[in-house]
Design an enzyme around this catalytic site. Structure first.
Site, PDB file in Angstrom:
ATOM      1  N   HIS A  72       1.195  -0.911  -0.209  1.00 36.61           N
ATOM      2  CA  HIS A  72      -0.299   0.010   0.306  1.00 36.61           C
ATOM      3  C   HIS A  72       0.840   1.130  -0.062  1.00 36.61           C
ATOM      4  O   HIS A  72       0.341   2.653   0.063  1.00 36.61           O
ATOM      5  CB  HIS A  72      -0.709   0.111   1.281  1.00 36.61           C
ATOM      6  CG  HIS A  72      -2.094  -0.929   1.110  1.00 36.61           C
ATOM      7  ND1 HIS A  72      -2.825  -0.943   0.704  1.00 36.61           N
ATOM      8  CD2 HIS A  72      -1.594  -2.379   1.775  1.00 36.61           C
ATOM      9  CE1 HIS A  72      -4.368  -2.844   1.099  1.00 36.61           C
ATOM     10  NE2 HIS A  72      -2.862  -3.274   1.874  1.00 36.61           N
ATOM     11  N   ASN A 145     -10.377  -3.035   2.594  1.00 38.07           N
ATOM     12  CA  ASN A 145      -9.848  -2.776   1.204  1.00 38.07           C
ATOM     13  C   ASN A 145     -11.451  -2.680   0.670  1.00 38.07           C
ATOM     14  O   ASN A 145     -12.358  -2.603   1.319  1.00 38.07           O
ATOM     15  CB  ASN A 145      -9.606  -3.691   0.453  1.00 38.07           C
ATOM     16  CG  ASN A 145      -7.879  -4.168   1.014  1.00 38.07           C
ATOM     17  OD1 ASN A 145      -7.169  -3.395   1.183  1.00 38.07           O
ATOM     18  ND2 ASN A 145      -7.292  -5.944   0.946  1.00 38.07           N
ATOM     19  N   HIS A 336      -3.835   1.333  11.404  1.00 36.27           N
ATOM     20  CA  HIS A 336      -3.338  -0.381  13.031  1.00 36.27           C
ATOM     21  C   HIS A 336      -4.993  -0.832  12.741  1.00 36.27           C
ATOM     22  O   HIS A 336      -5.659   0.117  14.056  1.00 36.27           O
ATOM     23  CB  HIS A 336      -3.177  -0.197  13.634  1.00 36.27           C
ATOM     24  CG  HIS A 336      -2.515  -1.009  15.322  1.00 36.27           C
ATOM     25  ND1 HIS A 336      -2.203  -2.266  13.933  1.00 36.27           N
ATOM     26  CD2 HIS A 336      -2.255  -1.082  16.160  1.00 36.27           C
ATOM     27  CE1 HIS A 336      -1.907  -3.528  14.607  1.00 36.27           C
ATOM     28  NE2 HIS A 336      -2.279  -2.623  16.040  1.00 36.27           N
ATOM     29  N   TYR A 359       1.104  -4.079  12.508  1.00 33.79           N
ATOM     30  CA  TYR A 359       0.773  -2.726  11.716  1.00 33.79           C
ATOM     31  C   TYR A 359       1.589  -1.193  12.778  1.00 33.79           C
ATOM     32  O   TYR A 359       2.028  -1.051  12.364  1.00 33.79           O
ATOM     33  CB  TYR A 359      -0.713  -2.268  12.247  1.00 33.79           C
ATOM     34  CG  TYR A 359      -1.719  -2.351  10.453  1.00 33.79           C
ATOM     35  CD1 TYR A 359      -1.264  -4.422  10.343  1.00 33.79           C
ATOM     36  CD2 TYR A 359      -1.784  -2.460   8.912  1.00 33.79           C
ATOM     37  CE1 TYR A 359      -2.027  -4.407   9.147  1.00 33.79           C
ATOM     38  CE2 TYR A 359      -2.414  -2.776   7.765  1.00 33.79           C
ATOM     39  CZ  TYR A 359      -2.303  -3.445   8.121  1.00 33.79           C
ATOM     40  OH  TYR A 359      -3.534  -4.461   7.167  1.00 33.79           O
TER      41      TYR A 359
HETATM   42 FE1  HDE Z   1      -2.548  -4.959   5.637  1.00 37.30          FE
HETATM   43  N1  HDE Z   1      -0.564  -3.844   6.096  1.00 37.30           N
HETATM   44  N2  HDE Z   1      -1.731  -6.534   6.050  1.00 37.30           N
HETATM   45  N3  HDE Z   1      -4.573  -5.143   5.126  1.00 37.30           N
HETATM   46  N4  HDE Z   1      -2.775  -3.083   4.872  1.00 37.30           N
HETATM   47  C1  HDE Z   1      -0.189  -2.420   5.898  1.00 37.30           C
HETATM   48  O1  HDE Z   1       1.152  -1.685   7.174  1.00 37.30           O
HETATM   49  C2  HDE Z   1      -0.792  -7.052   7.037  1.00 37.30           C
HETATM   50  C3  HDE Z   1      -4.294  -7.120   4.980  1.00 37.30           C
HETATM   51  C4  HDE Z   1      -4.656  -2.521   4.285  1.00 37.30           C
HETATM   52  O2  HDE Z   1      -2.822   3.548   3.926  1.00 37.30           O
HETATM   53  C5  HDE Z   1       1.134  -2.741   6.337  1.00 37.30           C
HETATM   54  O3  HDE Z   1       1.086   0.686   7.689  1.00 37.30           O
HETATM   55  C6  HDE Z   1      -0.785  -8.385   7.098  1.00 37.30           C
HETATM   56  C7  HDE Z   1      -5.963  -6.965   4.616  1.00 37.30           C
HETATM   57  C8  HDE Z   1      -4.570  -1.370   3.918  1.00 37.30           C
HETATM   58  O4  HDE Z   1      -1.319   3.679   5.648  1.00 37.30           O
HETATM   59  C9  HDE Z   1       1.682  -3.615   7.734  1.00 37.30           C
HETATM   60  C10 HDE Z   1      -1.362  -8.808   7.056  1.00 37.30           C
HETATM   61  C11 HDE Z   1      -6.040  -5.324   4.487  1.00 37.30           C
HETATM   62  C12 HDE Z   1      -3.460  -0.859   4.580  1.00 37.30           C
HETATM   63  C13 HDE Z   1       0.606  -4.521   6.191  1.00 37.30           C
HETATM   64  C14 HDE Z   1      -2.477  -7.911   5.618  1.00 37.30           C
HETATM   65  C15 HDE Z   1      -5.104  -5.040   4.858  1.00 37.30           C
HETATM   66  C16 HDE Z   1      -2.868  -2.209   5.253  1.00 37.30           C
HETATM   67  C17 HDE Z   1       2.215  -1.513   5.608  1.00 37.30           C
HETATM   68  C18 HDE Z   1      -1.357 -10.459   6.588  1.00 37.30           C
HETATM   69  C19 HDE Z   1      -7.874  -5.497   3.905  1.00 37.30           C
HETATM   70  C20 HDE Z   1      -2.395   0.434   4.079  1.00 37.30           C
HETATM   71  C21 HDE Z   1       2.568  -0.022   5.744  1.00 37.30           C
HETATM   72  C22 HDE Z   1      -1.615 -10.843   7.705  1.00 37.30           C
HETATM   73  C23 HDE Z   1      -8.738  -6.108   5.392  1.00 37.30           C
HETATM   74  C24 HDE Z   1      -3.125   1.311   5.499  1.00 37.30           C
HETATM   75  C25 HDE Z   1       1.637  -0.135   7.365  1.00 37.30           C
HETATM   76  C26 HDE Z   1      -2.556   2.947   4.464  1.00 37.30           C
HETATM   77  C27 HDE Z   1      -0.602  -1.534   4.673  1.00 37.30           C
HETATM   78  C28 HDE Z   1       0.563  -5.764   7.351  1.00 37.30           C
HETATM   79  C29 HDE Z   1      -3.791  -7.986   5.044  1.00 37.30           C
HETATM   80  C30 HDE Z   1      -4.863  -3.698   4.656  1.00 37.30           C
HETATM   81  C31 HDE Z   1       2.835  -4.071   6.402  1.00 37.30           C
HETATM   82  C32 HDE Z   1      -0.002  -8.947   7.856  1.00 37.30           C
HETATM   83  C33 HDE Z   1      -6.936  -8.426   4.841  1.00 37.30           C
HETATM   84  C34 HDE Z   1      -5.683  -0.498   3.442  1.00 37.30           C
HETATM   85  O5  HDE Z   1       1.941  -3.843   8.541  1.00 37.30           O
END
Ligand code: HDE
Length: 713
Positions: A72, A145, A336, A359
């Site tokens: 993202h 999402n 987060h 997060y």
């Molecule tokens: Fe994320 N995800 N994600 N994700 N995600 C990040 O956090 C992660 C997942 C989502 O505009 C990171 O600050 C793991 C699902 C959005 O700043 C990180 C897993 C969904 C955003 C991270 C998931 C999301 C992130 C990268 C599986 C939809 C952007 C930078 C266990 C419900 C937020 C950050 C923004 C961002 C980890 C799965 C949505 C790396 C480990 C499912 C919208 O922490």
């Protein structure tokens, strides 16, 4: 009723500076007399190390970047507010959902997932839809999402998924694209991803605008009321402007013409006062129904069909202010899923549980300090008092000698809040089982809902999915990966697999047992079948289609129309459509062979917004060719021809009146037309009110996909 919008603005303003009418100074506040020349020994001599002004400026510059988000990274944000339209105190004690009309400030960040920070907005990808609510009881983040399911069921697969989709490590290609071997290699061995694959191969993955996307919390969450009773919920954002997409060929062209297309669209809409708006809805599932569906509520690869549990709208969100500074706000915002407030809680969804760790951890390396909550955009409007101390870039100056609890020297402060005083308490769920590294059998059906999604699409939408799969798998070099994918697709829908296979010159293989596909076959779909007591199988659901989507409303507000002009154009005709569009809050742009003033037939002047060099039909929703143009020159102009051809190919409304209608009726696409196409609006009349109305009505249909060669006819 208290409005917290102002409080947040005031909070943010603490750190604001617009630099107007101020002396230029160093970071230490010393006024600078010469910012253009470094300190040298003589005019042509070497620079001096003592030049603290030069060193400070360059040192700061050298450190201006922070690591981009691992996923993202590419995003755009905006401020706004959330307003309760249907309070739900019987379901939750969350303070911001208690009273009708209550408002809470929000900041929203939309994003793509795979591309890096400078990548194109129009990549085929899921979009992040992350909302930070600055509630009076603390920050609540709904980090969702635009697709209601995810690729994987367990957090332990996330690094693998992301490694597979990111540019390949040996040559860092391709950027912001899933169309390459490593992604499809992983997916072809991961049958649980098939439902999500249907969504990302559909037009959901190429939205027309961030403002025209649905948003989903994805996981099942809990609400808890003041009696500590809980229900399960799924969160949904429903866009006021409907859910719309562009065509894939168009998306690729937009990526070249304007990679900031979505960012600009969001920014401009807010600047123009067309504030994007969504309704927030919840699907409510009583606790006792947890095991009554033929899918598991804890499985993030499943939706709860709206036909089974309808959506209850509880509020609306309006985005009404662009950020003042991209880096300070959009880049430094830290979401987060673990930022929750009393009255909301997690479930044991194993994907969500992993996110709850990830997060904060990611912010530590991205923002560099456990004090990231002190950055203005991340600050809670609820007061923060605790014994966390020090660390990089600490902003708060904690007074006194006490930084521990319990204490007597500080009068026991800060002290714990009882639940009745708003203290957070998790839902008192009983969990009693063996420690295992296993997945529940109720997660085993990987194809049923993929099929439901596919069956819910119109013939045109199905055709887009086939073409997307042909494109993506066509870019895969390893034949075995393609074949494995066709095998998985055949378990979703035989015809789909056949059509993809035809495009790839391949045949459908027998169903393969992969290491992670053990025992998964259409026969044992519906993991929860034994305990299922609620009828949870639906054959198709309009809510899953974008064309039939019930959120779509007949509005063209904020849509862009290109009016093709050249000297001699009919002023009356241009004004007629321009005025009609204005009434609908749509925007007309004059596109001409050159910039500057265009002379109209009545000697007036029209100012060209774009030349054919700087605009392209892919940047507009509809095209109008008015009477009075210099037809012979225009018809020979390659750029005009491409403009019209692309608009036709991308199924947009094309309108023309008076003599200009000749250009359209003579064009190869219209002259070969066999069926009536309501998207081609032509009349011999000039400046007719009926024409303007027909043009606008056609635009409310968004696109005329039936124009395309459809693989499902
Ligand atoms: Fe994320 N995800 N994600 N994700 N995600 C990040 O956090 C992660 C997942 C989502 O505009 C990171 O600050 C793991 C699902 C959005 O700043 C990180 C897993 C969904 C955003 C991270 C998931 C999301 C992130 C990268 C599986 C939809 C952007 C930078 C266990 C419900 C937020 C950050 C923004 C961002 C980890 C799965 C949505 C790396 C480990 C499912 C919208 O922490």
């Amino acid at each position: 009723m208290k409005n917290f919008q102002d409080e947040k603005q005031r909070d943010l303003s603490l750190n604001k500076s617009d630099g107007t009418n101020k002396f230029l100074t160093t970071d230490q506040g010393v006024k600078i007399n010469d910012d253009n020349n470094s300190l040298k020994v003589g005019e042509r001599g070497p620079s001096l190390l003592e030049d603290f002004i030069l060193r400070e400026k360059i040192t700061h510059f050298d450190h201006e970047r922070i690591p981009e988000r691992i996923v993202h990274a590419r995003g755009s944000g905006a401020h706004g507010f959330f307003e309760v339209t249907n309070p739900i105190p019987e379901l939750t004690k969350a303070g911001f959902l208690q009273e009708m009309g209550q408002t809470t400030p929000v900041f929203v960040r939309f994003s793509t997932v795979a591309g890096s920070r400078g990548s194109t907005d129009l990549a085929r990808d899921a979009r992040g839809f992350a909302v930070k609510f600055y509630t009076q009881e603390g920050v609540y983040d709904l980090v969702g999402n635009n697709i209601p399911v995810f690729f994987i069921q367990d957090a332990s697969k996330f690094p693998d998924l992301v490694h597979a989709v990111k540019p390949e490590p040996h040559n860092e290609m391709p950027q912001a694209a899933s169309a390459h071997d490593t992604f499809w290699d992983f997916i072809s061995l991961m049958p649980e991803s098939m439902h999500m694959i249907m969504w990302v191969m559909s037009d959901r993955a190429i939205p027309r605008s961030y403002r025209m996307m649905e948003g989903f919390g994805v996981h099942t969450f809990r609400l808890i009321n003041s009696n500590e009773e809980s229900v399960f919920v799924k969160f949904h954002w429903k866009p006021k402007l409907g859910t719309h997409a562009v065509a894939w060929d168009e998306a690729q062209k937009i990526s070249g013409k304007n990679p900031d297309f979505h960012r600009e669209d969001l920014w401009e809409a807010i600047e123009m006062g067309n504030f994007p708006e969504w309704e927030l809805g919840i699907q409510i599932i009583p606790s006792e129904d947890e095991n009554k569906y033929n899918f598991d509520l804890l499985d993030p690869t499943k939706i709860v069909p709206e036909e089974i549990v309808p959506i209850t709208i509880i509020g609306r969100m309006v985005l009404n202010k662009n950020p003042d500074n991209f880096f300070a706000e959009t880049e430094q915002i830290a979401f987060h899923p673990g930022h929750i407030v009393p009255g909301i809680d997690f479930t044991n969804d194993p994907l969500l549980q992993g996110r709850l760790f990830s997060y904060t951890d990611t912010q530590l390396s991205r923002l560099g300090s456990p004090n990231f909550h002190e950055i203005p955009i991340n600050r809670s409007i609820a007061p923060v008092h605790n014994n966390q101390r020090d660390g990089h870039m600490r902003q708060e100056i904690n007074k006194g000698r006490v930084s521990y609890h319990p204490n007597s020297l500080g009068g026991g402060c800060p002290y714990q809040a009882k639940i009745a005083e708003g203290g957070f308490a998790s839902f008192n769920e009983r969990v009693d089982a063996h420690k295992v590294r296993e997945r529940s059998e109720s997660f085993n059906d990987h194809f049923g809902q993929a099929r439901l999604f596919f069956n819910s699409q119109t013939a045109e939408e199905k055709s887009h999915i086939v073409k997307a799969l042909r494109f993506e798998l066509g870019k895969v070099e390893t034949t075995a990966i393609r074949i494995r994918m066709i095998g998985l697709l055949s378990q979703v829908d035989r015809q789909l697999a056949e059509k993809v296979a035809n495009g790839l010159g391949a045949i459908i293989p027998p169903i393969l047992e992969t290491p992670l596909n053990k025992g998964v076959s259409p026969e044992n779909e519906g993991g929860n079948q034994e305990s299922q007591t609620i009828e949870s199988t639906v054959e198709s659901s309009d809510a899953l289609s974008m064309v039939n989507n019930p959120t779509n409303s007949p509005t063209i507000a904020s849509r862009k129309v290109a009016i093709i002009c050249s000297d001699g154009v009919s002023e009356a005709a241009v004004k007629n459509l321009k005025n009609a569009l204005k009434k609908e809050d749509a925007k007309a742009c004059i596109v001409a062979p050159r910039l500057g003033s265009i002379k109209t037939d009545s000697d007036g002047d029209l100012s060209a917004n774009f030349s054919f060099l700087t605009a392209s039909s892919v940047l507009f929703d509809a095209i109008y060719v008015p009477h009075g143009l210099d037809l012979t020159t225009l018809e020979k102009n390659d750029e005009v021809v491409e403009f019209l051809n692309d608009a036709y190919k991308h199924c947009k409304v094309i309108g023309a009146d008076g003599k200009a209608s000749k250009i359209i009726s003579n064009s190869p696409f219209v002259s070969q037309m066999t069926d009536y196409d309501p998207g081609i609006v032509i009349t011999d009349e000039i400046a007719s009110a009926t024409f303007a109305q027909d043009f606008i009505t056609a635009m409310t249909m968004h696109r005329f996909w039936q124009r395309e060669k459809n693989l499902y006819n």
